[in-house]
Design an enzyme around this catalytic site. Structure first.
Site, PDB file in Angstrom:
ATOM      1  N   GLY A  15       0.840  -1.213   0.000  1.00 44.23           N
ATOM      2  CA  GLY A  15       0.000   0.000   0.000  1.00 44.23           C
ATOM      3  C   GLY A  15       0.866   1.251   0.000  1.00 44.23           C
ATOM      4  NE  ARG A  25      13.738  16.691  -2.252  1.00 48.81           N
ATOM      5  CZ  ARG A  25      14.316  17.156  -1.152  1.00 48.81           C
ATOM      6  NH1 ARG A  25      14.338  16.419  -0.038  1.00 48.81           N
ATOM      7  NH2 ARG A  25      14.887  18.337  -1.145  1.00 48.81           N
ATOM      8  NE  ARG A  76      -1.263  -4.812  -0.963  1.00 50.30           N
ATOM      9  CZ  ARG A  76      -2.150  -3.818  -0.779  1.00 50.30           C
ATOM     10  NH1 ARG A  76      -3.144  -3.645  -1.605  1.00 50.30           N
ATOM     11  NH2 ARG A  76      -2.026  -3.018   0.257  1.00 50.30           N
ATOM     12  CG  ASP A 107       5.902  -6.952   8.661  1.00 46.34           C
ATOM     13  OD1 ASP A 107       6.920  -6.248   8.842  1.00 46.34           O
ATOM     14  OD2 ASP A 107       5.147  -7.318   9.580  1.00 46.34           O
ATOM     15  CB  THR A 129       2.613   0.501   6.186  1.00 45.69           C
ATOM     16  OG1 THR A 129       1.225   0.289   6.507  1.00 45.69           O
ATOM     17  CG2 THR A 129       3.429   0.153   7.410  1.00 45.69           C
ATOM     18  CB  ILE A 130      -1.222   4.651   6.629  1.00 46.10           C
ATOM     19  CG1 ILE A 130      -2.227   3.552   6.226  1.00 46.10           C
ATOM     20  CG2 ILE A 130      -0.860   5.545   5.464  1.00 46.10           C
ATOM     21  CD1 ILE A 130      -3.632   4.074   5.940  1.00 46.10           C
ATOM     22  CG  ASP A 131      -1.949  -0.405   7.862  1.00 46.34           C
ATOM     23  OD1 ASP A 131      -2.747   0.526   7.671  1.00 46.34           O
ATOM     24  OD2 ASP A 131      -1.873  -1.398   7.113  1.00 46.34           O
ATOM     25  CG  ASP A 133       0.910  -3.257   9.849  1.00 40.76           C
ATOM     26  OD1 ASP A 133       1.733  -2.514   9.274  1.00 40.76           O
ATOM     27  OD2 ASP A 133       0.154  -4.024   9.232  1.00 40.76           O
ATOM     28  NE  ARG A 158     -16.329  16.120  20.077  1.00 45.61           N
ATOM     29  CZ  ARG A 158     -15.704  15.479  21.054  1.00 45.61           C
ATOM     30  NH1 ARG A 158     -14.815  14.558  20.796  1.00 45.61           N
ATOM     31  NH2 ARG A 158     -15.973  15.767  22.310  1.00 45.61           N
ATOM     32  N   GLY A 174      -6.205   0.241   8.858  1.00 47.75           N
ATOM     33  CA  GLY A 174      -5.180  -0.360   9.706  1.00 47.75           C
ATOM     34  C   GLY A 174      -5.091  -1.864   9.591  1.00 47.75           C
ATOM     35  NE  ARG A 175      -2.465  -4.701   5.199  1.00 45.54           N
ATOM     36  CZ  ARG A 175      -2.723  -5.043   3.953  1.00 45.54           C
ATOM     37  NH1 ARG A 175      -3.570  -6.007   3.686  1.00 45.54           N
ATOM     38  NH2 ARG A 175      -2.135  -4.417   2.955  1.00 45.54           N
ATOM     39  CG  HIS A 220     -20.527  14.136  21.028  1.00 41.31           C
ATOM     40  ND1 HIS A 220     -20.316  15.432  21.399  1.00 41.31           N
ATOM     41  CD2 HIS A 220     -19.528  13.416  21.594  1.00 41.31           C
ATOM     42  CE1 HIS A 220     -19.232  15.492  22.158  1.00 41.31           C
ATOM     43  NE2 HIS A 220     -18.741  14.282  22.279  1.00 41.31           N
ATOM     44  CB  ILE A 255      -9.776  10.287   2.822  1.00 45.99           C
ATOM     45  CG1 ILE A 255     -10.807  10.673   1.766  1.00 45.99           C
ATOM     46  CG2 ILE A 255      -9.284  11.516   3.570  1.00 45.99           C
ATOM     47  CD1 ILE A 255     -12.049  11.307   2.320  1.00 45.99           C
ATOM     48  CD  GLN A 256      -8.378   6.200   7.434  1.00 46.08           C
ATOM     49  OE1 GLN A 256      -8.073   5.817   8.541  1.00 46.08           O
ATOM     50  NE2 GLN A 256      -9.245   5.536   6.672  1.00 46.08           N
TER      51      GLN A 256
END
Ligand code: ADP
Ligand code: F6P
Length: 324
Positions: A15, A25, A76, A107, A129-131, A133, A158, A174-175, A220, A255-256
């Site tokens: 990802g 760079r 992948r 990984d 990775t954004i996760d 993990d 919110r 985040g898987r 809320h 978006i993340q």
């Protein structure tokens, strides 16, 4: 010097993550500064096997430090799990004069990198990775940008949730890892953080808590739900049916993964890219760069892959206490 890496290949795999461009760079410019040549390999291992290999110079990485995604594209590649394709990948590197390779990914990508190393190509992995993990490191490229993007999205939800006195379930990526959920849960002052690692499936407790808050006049109820738990729509329906509180589910989604990287992601990504080239220059191979206990370090890839980590227990318990 005999054995010295002369031409570095760089690829992004798995990802994408904001900050990968800053890494590319740094790899290119550090290598050029050390008198090495650089080749960009497009579309991860897939592009390696298909010989999508281009020469890179200082200009090829102009104007990208601030851009999300990866200019090298990512993919992948199932073929690369097979030994014959791993050997072929190493042969293609040799054919193009690539004697060192930097792999930016997670990984899975490191497993591929270690196979290239076993086939004679000096290889360094960089955690992208954004996760978050990847067990050997406290930082992965893209996580900081992703949590800030998700945090801002949750703030917006919110506002409308409070206006309508609703319960909102926000599903973050985040898987199977709950790091994005936990950080946003704390940063957004969520009433609940549900993660694959910790959630016990006790919906009745959540329902009771929504009813309790409604009784004391709370306007809320924000539930940050990790992708690993999922079923946000289903949970929303069940909470609404049981409590009478209107409930909406929002899956923030890709978006993340995009957007301009934060300052931290640009800087750490740059350091990791530069360090990867330093290691190749020193003749190192089969290493992964990590950020551990406030320092940039490197580990043997197999050792790194054998490590484990879990959500920070203190942070998780604190998130629950602060939501009272
Ligand atoms: P990530 O790198 O983010 O963990 P993946 O698990 O999808 O993402 O792995 C990215 C790519 O790395 C895979 O598509 C494949 O080409 C390669 N890869 C993954 N696992 C292995 C493996 N065991 N051996 C060789 N290559 C692998
Ligand atoms: O690993 C990054 C990630 O965004 C995960 O959080 C998510 O589960 C997955 O990739 C989504 O992958 P894709 O973009 O292939 O749907």
């Amino acid at each position: 010097m005999a054995g010295k890496v002369k031409t570095i290949g760089v690829l992004t795999s798995g990802g994408d993550a904001p900050g990968m461009n800053a890494t590319i760079r740094a790899v290119v410019r550090t290598a050029l500064a050390k008198g090495m040549k650089v080749k960009g390999i497009k579309r991860g291992y897939s592009g390696l096997l298909d010989e999508e290999i281009v020469d890179m110079d200082a200009k090829s990485v102009s104007d990208i430090i601030q851009r999300g995604g990866t200019i090298l594209y990512t993919a992948r590649c199932h073929r690369f799990r097979e030994p014959e394709w791993q050997q072929k990948g190493a042969e293609i590197c040799r054919k193009h004069g690539i004697d060192g390779i930097v792999v930016i990914g997670g990984d899975g990508s490191f497993r591929g990198a270690s196979k290239l190393a076993a086939n004679g190509i000096n290889t360094i992995g960089i955690p992208g990775t954004i996760d978050l993990d990847i067990s050997c490191t406290d930082y992965t490229i893209g996580f900081d940008t992703a949590i800030n993007t998700a945090m801002e999205a949750i703030d917006k939800i919110r506002d409308t949730s409070t206006s309508h006195e609703r319960c909102s379930i926000i599903e973050v990526m985040g898987r199977k890892a709950g790091y994005i959920a936990l950080w946003c849960g704390i940063a957004n002052g969520a009433e609940e953080v549900l993660t694959y690692e910790k959630y016990d499936g006790d919906e009745q407790r959540i329902i009771d808590s929504v009813l309790e808050r409604k009784k004391v006049g709370k306007k809320h109820h924000i539930i940050v739900n990790a992708e690993g738990v999922g079923d946000s729509e289903g949970l929303a329906k069940r909470i609404e049916a049981a409590t009478g509180v209107e409930t909406r589910a929002t899956v923030i989604g890709h978006i993340q993964r995009g957007g301009s990287p934060t300052c931290k992601d640009r800087v750490y990504a740059s350091v990791m890219g530069a360090k990867a080239v330093d290691l190749l220059e020193e003749g190192k191979s089969n290493r992964v760069i990590a950020y551990k206990n406030g320092e940039f370090v490197d580990y043997d890839i197999e050792e790194a892959l054998a490590m484990t980590k879990d959500l920070d227990e203190y942070m998780y318990n604190m998130a629950r206490r602060l939501s009272r």
